[in-house]
Motif scaffolding. Structure first.
Motif, PDB file in Angstrom:
ATOM      1  N   THR A  91       0.809  -1.220   0.000  1.00 38.22           N
ATOM      2  CA  THR A  91       0.000   0.000   0.000  1.00 38.22           C
ATOM      3  C   THR A  91       0.841   1.269   0.000  1.00 38.22           C
ATOM      4  O   THR A  91       0.322   2.335  -0.298  1.00 38.22           O
ATOM      5  N   GLY A  92       2.109   1.175   0.379  1.00 38.47           N
ATOM      6  CA  GLY A  92       2.965   2.350   0.419  1.00 38.47           C
ATOM      7  C   GLY A  92       2.814   3.163   1.698  1.00 38.47           C
ATOM      8  O   GLY A  92       3.339   4.263   1.794  1.00 38.47           O
ATOM      9  N   ARG A  93       2.095   2.638   2.673  1.00 35.08           N
ATOM     10  CA  ARG A  93       1.921   3.341   3.952  1.00 35.08           C
ATOM     11  C   ARG A  93       2.937   2.821   4.961  1.00 35.08           C
ATOM     12  O   ARG A  93       3.456   1.710   4.818  1.00 35.08           O
ATOM     13  N   PRO A  94       3.205   3.593   6.019  1.00 32.06           N
ATOM     14  CA  PRO A  94       4.123   3.128   7.063  1.00 32.06           C
ATOM     15  C   PRO A  94       3.543   1.925   7.812  1.00 32.06           C
ATOM     16  O   PRO A  94       2.333   1.774   7.926  1.00 32.06           O
ATOM     17  N   MET A  95       4.420   1.105   8.332  1.00 33.59           N
ATOM     18  CA  MET A  95       3.997  -0.091   9.065  1.00 33.59           C
ATOM     19  C   MET A  95       3.749   0.276  10.532  1.00 33.59           C
ATOM     20  O   MET A  95       4.647   0.798  11.199  1.00 33.59           O
ATOM     21  N   PRO A  96       2.561   0.002  11.063  1.00 38.12           N
ATOM     22  CA  PRO A  96       2.239   0.358  12.461  1.00 38.12           C
ATOM     23  C   PRO A  96       2.767  -0.687  13.447  1.00 38.12           C
ATOM     24  O   PRO A  96       2.029  -1.545  13.906  1.00 38.12           O
ATOM     25  N   ILE A  97       4.032  -0.613  13.788  1.00 38.21           N
ATOM     26  CA  ILE A  97       4.646  -1.605  14.670  1.00 38.21           C
ATOM     27  C   ILE A  97       4.020  -1.582  16.058  1.00 38.21           C
ATOM     28  O   ILE A  97       3.805  -2.625  16.673  1.00 38.21           O
ATOM     29  N   ASP A  98       3.691  -0.400  16.567  1.00 36.65           N
ATOM     30  CA  ASP A  98       3.152  -0.297  17.924  1.00 36.65           C
ATOM     31  C   ASP A  98       1.773  -0.928  18.056  1.00 36.65           C
ATOM     32  O   ASP A  98       1.344  -1.237  19.163  1.00 36.65           O
ATOM     33  N   ARG A  99       1.077  -1.119  16.974  1.00 33.87           N
ATOM     34  CA  ARG A  99      -0.260  -1.715  17.035  1.00 33.87           C
ATOM     35  C   ARG A  99      -0.246  -3.239  16.988  1.00 33.87           C
ATOM     36  O   ARG A  99      -1.266  -3.866  17.233  1.00 33.87           O
ATOM     37  N   LEU A 100       0.901  -3.847  16.679  1.00 31.81           N
ATOM     38  CA  LEU A 100       0.990  -5.297  16.626  1.00 31.81           C
ATOM     39  C   LEU A 100       0.924  -5.873  18.036  1.00 31.81           C
ATOM     40  O   LEU A 100       1.548  -5.339  18.949  1.00 31.81           O
ATOM     41  N   LYS A 101       0.174  -6.955  18.212  1.00 30.13           N
ATOM     42  CA  LYS A 101       0.122  -7.600  19.512  1.00 30.13           C
ATOM     43  C   LYS A 101       1.414  -8.379  19.723  1.00 30.13           C
ATOM     44  O   LYS A 101       1.917  -9.024  18.820  1.00 30.13           O
ATOM     45  N   ARG A 102       1.910  -8.312  20.932  1.00 27.04           N
ATOM     46  CA  ARG A 102       3.164  -9.005  21.246  1.00 27.04           C
ATOM     47  C   ARG A 102       2.869 -10.210  22.100  1.00 27.04           C
ATOM     48  O   ARG A 102       1.934 -10.223  22.882  1.00 27.04           O
ATOM     49  N   GLY A 103       3.731 -11.217  21.999  1.00 30.71           N
ATOM     50  CA  GLY A 103       3.614 -12.386  22.854  1.00 30.71           C
ATOM     51  C   GLY A 103       4.421 -12.199  24.125  1.00 30.71           C
ATOM     52  O   GLY A 103       5.259 -11.318  24.222  1.00 30.71           O
ATOM     53  N   ARG A 104       4.147 -13.013  25.105  1.00 29.75           N
ATOM     54  CA  ARG A 104       4.909 -12.957  26.350  1.00 29.75           C
ATOM     55  C   ARG A 104       6.072 -13.931  26.266  1.00 29.75           C
ATOM     56  O   ARG A 104       5.899 -15.092  25.949  1.00 29.75           O
ATOM     57  N   VAL A 105       7.257 -13.461  26.608  1.00 23.18           N
ATOM     58  CA  VAL A 105       8.432 -14.320  26.595  1.00 23.18           C
ATOM     59  C   VAL A 105       9.022 -14.404  27.950  1.00 23.18           C
ATOM     60  O   VAL A 105       8.982 -13.556  28.756  1.00 23.18           O
TER      61      VAL A 105
END
Length: 67
Positions: free
Chosen positions: A53-67
């Protein structure tokens, strides 16, 4: 690294303590592998979508797993 050492380094330990430590370590490694498989897939999909799409990637919106 102090947390890892406190949880997984036993020094002089009985066989039972070593076995319990090995089980905890195996469970920890499985959680890490699961996170890499699931969060990594989400990250790759988000990167592909952003590239398409040419838009920035929203890294902060990705759900993270617990490690």
């Amino acid at each position: 690294m102090a947390g890892f050492e406190r949880e997984f380094v036993l020094g002089e330990a009985s066989r039972r303590q070593r076995f319990a430590r090995d089980r905890r370590l195996a469970a920890h490694m499985l959680r890490v592998l699961w996170m890499w498989a699931t969060v990594g897939r989400k990250l790759r999909r988000a990167a592909d979508e952003a590239a398409r799409t040419g838009r920035p990637m929203p890294i902060d919106r990705l759900k993270r797993g617990r490690v």
